[in-house]
Design an enzyme around this catalytic site. Structure first.
Site, PDB file in Angstrom:
ATOM      1  N   PRO A   1       0.820  -1.211   0.000  1.00 16.52           N
ATOM      2  CA  PRO A   1       0.000   0.000   0.000  1.00 16.52           C
ATOM      3  C   PRO A   1       0.854   1.261   0.000  1.00 16.52           C
ATOM      4  O   PRO A   1       1.981   1.268   0.508  1.00 16.52           O
ATOM      5  CB  PRO A   1      -0.805  -0.124   1.303  1.00 16.52           C
ATOM      6  CG  PRO A   1      -0.811  -1.589   1.607  1.00 16.52           C
ATOM      7  CD  PRO A   1       0.511  -2.104   1.123  1.00 16.52           C
ATOM      8  N   PHE A   2       0.303   2.312  -0.587  1.00 15.33           N
ATOM      9  CA  PHE A   2       0.927   3.632  -0.608  1.00 15.33           C
ATOM     10  C   PHE A   2       2.283   3.632  -1.305  1.00 15.33           C
ATOM     11  O   PHE A   2       3.150   4.435  -1.015  1.00 15.33           O
ATOM     12  CB  PHE A   2       1.051   4.193   0.827  1.00 15.33           C
ATOM     13  CG  PHE A   2      -0.236   4.120   1.596  1.00 15.33           C
ATOM     14  CD1 PHE A   2      -1.271   5.003   1.318  1.00 15.33           C
ATOM     15  CD2 PHE A   2      -0.429   3.139   2.549  1.00 15.33           C
ATOM     16  CE1 PHE A   2      -2.475   4.924   2.005  1.00 15.33           C
ATOM     17  CE2 PHE A   2      -1.629   3.054   3.244  1.00 15.33           C
ATOM     18  CZ  PHE A   2      -2.659   3.948   2.965  1.00 15.33           C
ATOM     19  N   ARG A   3       2.456   2.678  -2.221  1.00 19.46           N
ATOM     20  CA  ARG A   3       3.695   2.566  -3.004  1.00 19.46           C
ATOM     21  C   ARG A   3       4.929   2.306  -2.135  1.00 19.46           C
ATOM     22  O   ARG A   3       6.049   2.661  -2.503  1.00 19.46           O
ATOM     23  CB  ARG A   3       3.901   3.798  -3.897  1.00 19.46           C
ATOM     24  CG  ARG A   3       2.732   4.035  -4.837  1.00 19.46           C
ATOM     25  CD  ARG A   3       3.038   5.023  -5.937  1.00 19.46           C
ATOM     26  NE  ARG A   3       1.896   5.213  -6.810  1.00 19.46           N
ATOM     27  CZ  ARG A   3       1.553   4.395  -7.808  1.00 19.46           C
ATOM     28  NH1 ARG A   3       2.292   3.325  -8.055  1.00 19.46           N
ATOM     29  NH2 ARG A   3       0.498   4.641  -8.550  1.00 19.46           N
ATOM     30  N   LEU A   4       4.727   1.690  -1.002  1.00 22.18           N
ATOM     31  CA  LEU A   4       5.850   1.289  -0.140  1.00 22.18           C
ATOM     32  C   LEU A   4       6.197  -0.167  -0.453  1.00 22.18           C
ATOM     33  O   LEU A   4       6.172  -1.042   0.409  1.00 22.18           O
ATOM     34  CB  LEU A   4       5.465   1.460   1.334  1.00 22.18           C
ATOM     35  CG  LEU A   4       4.986   2.861   1.727  1.00 22.18           C
ATOM     36  CD1 LEU A   4       4.590   2.907   3.199  1.00 22.18           C
ATOM     37  CD2 LEU A   4       6.070   3.900   1.435  1.00 22.18           C
TER      38      LEU A   4
END
Length: 213
Positions: free
Chosen positions: A188-191
C-alpha cells in the site's frame, strides 16, 4: 490496494517471506507456481527487451518454455527481428508481471542459443498446426495479405498431411542466463518490497540487496 487505502489496513513493510530468500531460482519457481493458479491467461508470458543496431530498445511479449538454474528459455524464428537483434547483441532483459498477485520479476543477462537437440525436442511437442505455421511464417517480414499467409499455410499443410513435421532450419530458441534478478511485490501507498540478486558471471554466488521502492 490503492493509495487511498486506510493506513489501518496497511500490511507490514517487512513481510518476512520472500525478502528472506537467499537464492533466486527457487523463489521464482514458487512465484510462478502461484501465478499458474491465479493468472487467467499465460502465466509464463514475459516481456523480452532487446536493442537494434542503433541502440533503440525493442520489446515484445513471448512465452517462457522452460527455466532452470541455467536460465530462461523461449523459442522463435532466428530471422525474426528479435533473432537478428540477439545475434548482433546477445544480451536481453525480461519482465514477468503477474497482475493477479501484484508481483513482477525483472531479469537481465546474457543470451545463448539453445542446442539443436533442445529445439527439436520442444518443436516436437507443439500442436501440428503451430508446427505448420512455423514453416509458413516469414516472421517480421512484410506480409502482402492475410490470404497470402493462408495460402502459405495450406501449401505446407499439404506437404505434411501425413507424418511428423520437422523443425524448420530457421526456427530455434534462446536461453537468457541471468546476472540480475529483481523481485517486486506491491505494498500500500507505493511502499513496495523489492529485492535484487546480483552476480558478475554465471556460476558465481549470488549477492542480495534490498532496494528502495
Amino acid at each position: 490496494m490503492t493509495d487511498t487505502t486506510s493506513m489501518k489496513h496497511q500490511t507490514p513493510l517487512t513481510s518476512g517471506d520472500f525478502t528472506a530468500a537467499d537464492e533466486p531460482f527457487a523463489l521464482f519457481e514458487a512465484w510462478l507456481n502461484e501465478a499458474i493458479k491465479s493468472e487467467p491467461n499465460d502465466p509464463n508470458a514475459m516481456a523480452l527487451a532487446t536493442v537494434d543496431p542503433d541502440g533503440l530498445p525493442d520489446v515484445r511479449m513471448v512465452l517462457m518454455k522452460g527455466f532452470d538454474t541455467e536460465g530462461f528459455v523461449f523459442y522463435s524464428h532466428i530471422a525474426s527481428q528479435k533473432g537478428r537483434e540477439l545475434a548482433a547483441n546477445p544480451k536481453a532483459a525480461l519482465l514477468f508481471h503477474w497482475k493477479s498477485l501484484r508481483r513482477q520479476v525483472r531479469i537481465r543477462g546474457n543470451v545463448t542459443p539453445v542446442t539443436d537437440a533442445e529445439a527439436d525436442a520442444y518443436f516436437a511437442t507443439r500442436p501440428k498446426q503451430a508446427q505448420i505455421g512455423a514453416w509458413a511464417s516469414k516472421q517480421s517480414q512484410e506480409l502482402e495479405s492475410r490470404f497470402a499467409f493462408e495460402q502459405a499455410i495450406a501449401k505446407v499443410a499439404a506437404k505434411y498431411v501425413i507424418g511428423e513435421v520437422p523443425r524448420p532450419p530457421g526456427w530455434s530458441g534462446w536461453r537468457i542466463t541471468p546476472l540480475r534478478i529483481e523481485f517486486w511485490h506491491d505494498r500500500p501507498f507505493r511502499l513496495h518490497d523489492r529485492i535484487e540478486f546480483r552476480r558478475d558471471a554465471a556460476g558465481q554466488k549470488w549477492s542480495k540487496s534490498r532496494m528502495y521502492p
